[in-house]
Scaffold this motif. Structure first.
Motif, short mmCIF file in Angstrom:
data_model
loop_
_atom_site.label_atom_id
_atom_site.label_comp_id
_atom_site.label_asym_id
_atom_site.label_seq_id
_atom_site.Cartn_x
_atom_site.Cartn_y
_atom_site.Cartn_z
N LEU A 30 42.57 14.53 -16.64
CA LEU A 30 41.41 13.87 -17.25
C LEU A 30 40.92 14.57 -18.52
CD1 LEU A 30 39.32 11.61 -17.06
CD2 LEU A 30 37.96 13.09 -15.59
N PRO A 31 40.75 15.90 -18.53
CA PRO A 31 40.27 16.51 -19.77
C PRO A 31 41.20 16.28 -20.96
CG PRO A 31 40.05 18.04 -17.95
CD PRO A 31 40.84 16.85 -17.45
N PHE A 32 42.51 16.25 -20.72
CA PHE A 32 43.44 16.03 -21.81
C PHE A 32 43.42 14.58 -22.27
CE2 PHE A 32 45.20 19.65 -19.46
CZ PHE A 32 45.11 20.59 -20.46
N ALA A 33 43.27 13.67 -21.34
CA ALA A 33 43.23 12.26 -21.68
C ALA A 33 41.98 11.92 -22.49
CB ALA A 33 43.28 11.40 -20.41
N LEU A 34 40.91 12.63 -22.21
CA LEU A 34 39.64 12.34 -22.88
C LEU A 34 39.34 13.33 -24.00
CD1 LEU A 34 37.57 11.38 -19.76
CD2 LEU A 34 38.53 9.85 -21.47
N LEU A 35 40.34 14.05 -24.45
CA LEU A 35 40.16 15.03 -25.51
C LEU A 35 39.54 14.44 -26.78
CD1 LEU A 35 40.48 17.98 -26.24
CD2 LEU A 35 42.80 17.49 -27.01
N PRO A 36 39.95 13.23 -27.21
CA PRO A 36 39.30 12.68 -28.40
C PRO A 36 37.78 12.52 -28.24
CG PRO A 36 41.31 11.47 -27.94
CD PRO A 36 41.06 12.39 -26.76
N VAL A 69 29.45 11.58 -18.52
CA VAL A 69 30.44 11.10 -17.56
C VAL A 69 31.72 10.73 -18.29
CG1 VAL A 69 30.90 9.39 -15.76
CG2 VAL A 69 28.56 10.17 -16.15
N GLN A 70 32.83 11.15 -17.70
CA GLN A 70 34.15 10.75 -18.17
C GLN A 70 34.86 10.12 -16.97
OE1 GLN A 70 36.24 14.01 -20.03
NE2 GLN A 70 34.43 14.63 -21.15
N VAL A 71 35.39 8.92 -17.17
CA VAL A 71 36.02 8.16 -16.10
C VAL A 71 37.45 7.82 -16.49
CG1 VAL A 71 35.93 6.05 -14.71
CG2 VAL A 71 33.82 7.11 -15.47
N ILE A 72 38.35 7.98 -15.54
CA ILE A 72 39.70 7.47 -15.71
C ILE A 72 40.04 6.68 -14.45
CG2 ILE A 72 40.83 9.55 -14.82
CD1 ILE A 72 43.01 9.05 -16.97
N GLY A 73 40.54 5.48 -14.66
CA GLY A 73 40.86 4.61 -13.53
C GLY A 73 41.87 3.56 -13.94
N SER A 74 42.00 2.55 -13.12
CA SER A 74 43.00 1.51 -13.35
C SER A 74 42.74 0.73 -14.63
CB SER A 74 43.05 0.56 -12.16
OG SER A 74 41.78 -0.05 -11.97
N SER A 75 41.50 0.67 -15.09
CA SER A 75 41.20 -0.08 -16.32
C SER A 75 41.17 0.83 -17.55
CB SER A 75 39.88 -0.82 -16.17
OG SER A 75 38.83 0.09 -15.94
N GLY A 76 41.66 2.07 -17.40
CA GLY A 76 41.72 2.98 -18.53
C GLY A 76 40.70 4.08 -18.42
N GLN A 77 40.30 4.59 -19.57
CA GLN A 77 39.35 5.69 -19.60
C GLN A 77 38.12 5.29 -20.40
OE1 GLN A 77 41.94 8.57 -21.40
NE2 GLN A 77 41.10 8.23 -23.43
N GLN A 78 37.01 5.92 -20.03
CA GLN A 78 35.77 5.68 -20.75
C GLN A 78 34.84 6.87 -20.60
OE1 GLN A 78 32.96 2.79 -19.05
NE2 GLN A 78 34.30 2.62 -17.27
N GLY A 79 33.94 6.98 -21.51
CA GLY A 79 32.94 8.03 -21.46
C GLY A 79 31.57 7.41 -21.62
N SER A 80 30.58 8.06 -21.03
CA SER A 80 29.23 7.53 -21.09
C SER A 80 28.24 8.67 -20.84
CB SER A 80 29.05 6.45 -20.03
OG SER A 80 27.77 5.87 -20.11
N GLU A 81 27.01 8.46 -21.22
CA GLU A 81 25.94 9.38 -20.89
C GLU A 81 24.92 8.64 -20.04
OE1 GLU A 81 26.11 12.40 -24.70
OE2 GLU A 81 24.31 11.19 -24.42
#
Length: 186
Positions: free
Chosen positions: A8-14, A164-176
């Motif tokens: 997860l941290p690598f996927a959400l690096l951007p 929040v950082q989420v990775i799941g079947s619909s991809g990844q997303q970030g939110s506060e």
């Protein structure tokens, strides 16, 4: 599943790099700095498995960061730990998903301090975090449409924001998430 969460941290690096530019000036030049009132939550959903990794300054959850030496402080630590040991309530997972806790792990210097350690830290100021990892198995993962942290914010009012950082079947997303905006849709 653990590999998915570790990735997860690598996927959400951007996303992290975008936020790092803002934090860099405010936190004495260090990335990922300890910030009072703010926590992080990494969420990974893979089939029936849901994993949550929560991390934040202990001041957000108990009101202080020092090792508990007084009875009042020890009671606050015990209360926070008891609340964290009930993740189905804190994270308000939809009952229709039929999630059960398969594993949980709570870590903090506050949970592990011996009386001798506590006596030696009275005059020192340390930044301490509380970390919680939860693994759930959900019989009906399709019913996991959202994650609601309203109860978490009510239980721990010292937490003002959770990144929040989420990775799941619909991809990844970030939110506060905040007490006024406490729900995240998957």
């Amino acid at each position: 599943m653990r590999r998915l969460l570790l990735a997860l941290p690598f996927a959400l690096l951007p996303l992290a790099m975008a936020n790092a530019a803002d934090e860099h000036d405010h936190e004495h030049g260090s990335l990922g700095a300890h910030e009072h009132g703010v926590g992080t939550l990494n969420v990974a959903l893979d089939g029936p498995t849901l994993e949550l990794d929560l991390d934040g300054p202990s001041v957000n959850l108990v009101g202080f960061e020092h090792i508990a030496t007084t009875d009042a402080d020890k009671a606050k630590v015990a209360s926070a730990r008891a609340q964290l040991e009930n993740p189905l309530v804190l994270f308000s997972l939809p009952k229709a998903a039929e999630c059960v806790v398969e594993a949980q792990d709570l870590e903090s210097p506050l949970f592990e301090a011996t009386p001798e350690e506590a006596a030696g830290t009275k005059t020192e100021h340390h930044h301490s975090d509380i970390e919680a990892h939860y693994a759930f198995t959900c019989a009906k993962p399709d019913a996991l449409k959202a994650l609601d942290l309203a109860q978490f914010f009510k239980t721990f009012p010292g937490t003002q924001k959770i990144k929040v950082q989420v990775i799941g079947s619909s991809g990844q997303q970030g939110s506060e998430l905040t007490p006024k905006s406490s729900s995240l849709k998957f």
